[in-house]
Design a protein around this motif. Structure first.
Motif, mmCIF file in Angstrom:
data_model
loop_
_atom_site.group_PDB
_atom_site.id
_atom_site.type_symbol
_atom_site.label_atom_id
_atom_site.label_comp_id
_atom_site.label_asym_id
_atom_site.label_seq_id
_atom_site.Cartn_x
_atom_site.Cartn_y
_atom_site.Cartn_z
ATOM 1 N N GLY A 125 0.851 -1.394 -0.085
ATOM 2 C CA GLY A 125 0.089 0.042 0.013
ATOM 3 C C GLY A 125 0.901 1.108 0.031
ATOM 4 N N THR A 126 0.257 2.382 0.315
ATOM 5 C CA THR A 126 0.921 3.821 0.138
ATOM 6 C C THR A 126 1.018 4.277 1.636
ATOM 7 O OG1 THR A 126 -0.252 4.420 -1.981
ATOM 8 C CG2 THR A 126 0.745 6.219 -0.639
ATOM 9 N N TYR A 127 2.640 4.296 2.058
ATOM 10 C CA TYR A 127 2.582 4.936 3.296
ATOM 11 C C TYR A 127 3.277 6.059 3.290
ATOM 12 C CZ TYR A 127 2.014 -0.065 4.607
ATOM 13 O OH TYR A 127 1.618 -1.161 4.926
ATOM 14 N N LYS A 128 3.098 7.037 4.245
ATOM 15 C CA LYS A 128 3.704 8.440 4.511
ATOM 16 C C LYS A 128 4.430 8.738 5.802
ATOM 17 C CE LYS A 128 1.639 12.994 3.771
ATOM 18 N NZ LYS A 128 0.236 13.721 3.439
ATOM 19 N N ARG A 144 12.738 0.251 -1.348
ATOM 20 C CA ARG A 144 11.846 -0.978 -1.717
ATOM 21 C C ARG A 144 12.544 -2.049 -2.287
ATOM 22 N NH1 ARG A 144 8.356 1.121 -6.121
ATOM 23 N NH2 ARG A 144 7.720 -1.276 -6.039
ATOM 24 N N THR A 166 6.302 10.081 0.764
ATOM 25 C CA THR A 166 5.304 9.081 0.621
ATOM 26 C C THR A 166 5.879 8.024 -0.466
ATOM 27 O OG1 THR A 166 3.480 10.893 0.726
ATOM 28 C CG2 THR A 166 3.016 8.462 -0.254
ATOM 29 N N THR A 168 4.788 4.146 -2.138
ATOM 30 C CA THR A 168 3.978 2.962 -2.489
ATOM 31 C C THR A 168 4.601 1.778 -2.494
ATOM 32 O OG1 THR A 168 2.599 4.463 -3.831
ATOM 33 C CG2 THR A 168 2.273 2.037 -4.074
ATOM 34 N N SER A 170 4.491 -2.097 -3.490
ATOM 35 C CA SER A 170 3.955 -3.071 -4.278
ATOM 36 C C SER A 170 3.767 -4.404 -3.485
ATOM 37 C CB SER A 170 4.570 -3.089 -5.767
ATOM 38 O OG SER A 170 3.695 -4.041 -6.425
ATOM 39 N N TRP A 184 6.026 5.290 9.717
ATOM 40 C CA TRP A 184 5.228 5.492 8.404
ATOM 41 C C TRP A 184 3.815 4.978 8.642
ATOM 42 C CZ3 TRP A 184 7.793 6.374 3.751
ATOM 43 C CH2 TRP A 184 8.821 6.521 3.731
ATOM 44 N N LYS A 186 -0.028 4.159 6.982
ATOM 45 C CA LYS A 186 -0.623 3.746 5.860
ATOM 46 C C LYS A 186 -1.742 4.802 5.625
ATOM 47 C CE LYS A 186 -2.052 -0.476 3.539
ATOM 48 N NZ LYS A 186 -3.275 -0.446 3.109
ATOM 49 N N GLY A 188 -3.045 4.438 2.190
ATOM 50 C CA GLY A 188 -3.923 4.091 1.094
ATOM 51 C C GLY A 188 -3.478 2.687 0.523
#
Length: 188
Positions: A125-128, A144, A166, A168, A170, A184, A186, A188
């Motif tokens: 997901g997307t982490y910030k 990643r 941010t 993302t 996979s 971090w 989540k 999204g």
């Protein structure tokens, strides 16, 4: 003086004197040994063959079977003032447990420094993050990764953030690495 072939002085013998050759055993002596050996071999073979059948019987007996017990009075006998006959039914069932799924990670945050496996430690997901932790040299490194071998070739992409960032992750990523970053979250 005598003329003739010279005589040799006698040499002393070492060891026991020679024995006369041993004659072979008579036929009846060989039969006394061969017949009991053959009989013993036959009995051992029969015993081994019979033992093989017992394993199959033991395996069949080890399987659980349903057991039903019924107790009743005969129908042609008149019974007065007695309660109805008892019927007892006993049943045995074998239940096999179903394999459970691997639990999904419940973490919606990546708490701090470390390498986290995607799918078991963290979800894709997307982490910030709000940026680097406070230190003398503030730096937020993230990467990643294809896997966790530590090889340079495992890096898919990486970065050094000095502020809000941010990323993302996979589901095909092997892992996510972070160092010096705040938590971090989540998004999204």
């Amino acid at each position: 003086m005598s003329f003739g072939p010279p005589t040799m002085p006698q040499q002393p013998q070492w060891g026991p004197p020679p024995q006369p050759p041993v004659s072979p055993r008579p036929g009846w002596a060989r039969k006394r040994v061969a017949i009991p050996v053959a009989a013993l071999t036959l009995f051992v073979g029969v015993g081994i063959g019979a033992a093989g059948g017992e394993d199959t019987a033991k395996e069949a007996a080890a399987e659980p079977a349903a057991t039903v017990t019924v107790t009743a009075a005969p129908a042609d006998v008149a019974v007065e003032d007695e309660p109805a006959p008892e019927v007892t039914v006993t049943e045995t069932k074998t239940v096999t447990a179903k394999p459970s799924k691997a639990p999904e990670p419940k973490v919606a945050t990546i708490p701090g420094d470390g390498t986290y496996v995607v799918g078991s430690d963290i979800k894709a997901g997307t982490y910030k993050t709000t940026g680097p932790e406070e230190s003398t040299i503030p730096n937020c490194y993230w990467a990643r990764l294809k896997g966790t071998s530590g090889d340079f070739e495992d890096i898919i992409t990486n970065g050094n953030a000095t502020g809000q960032t941010t990323v993302t992750i996979s589901s095909s990523d092997g892992a996510f690495q972070t160092n010096g970053c705040k938590t971090w979250k989540k998004v999204g």
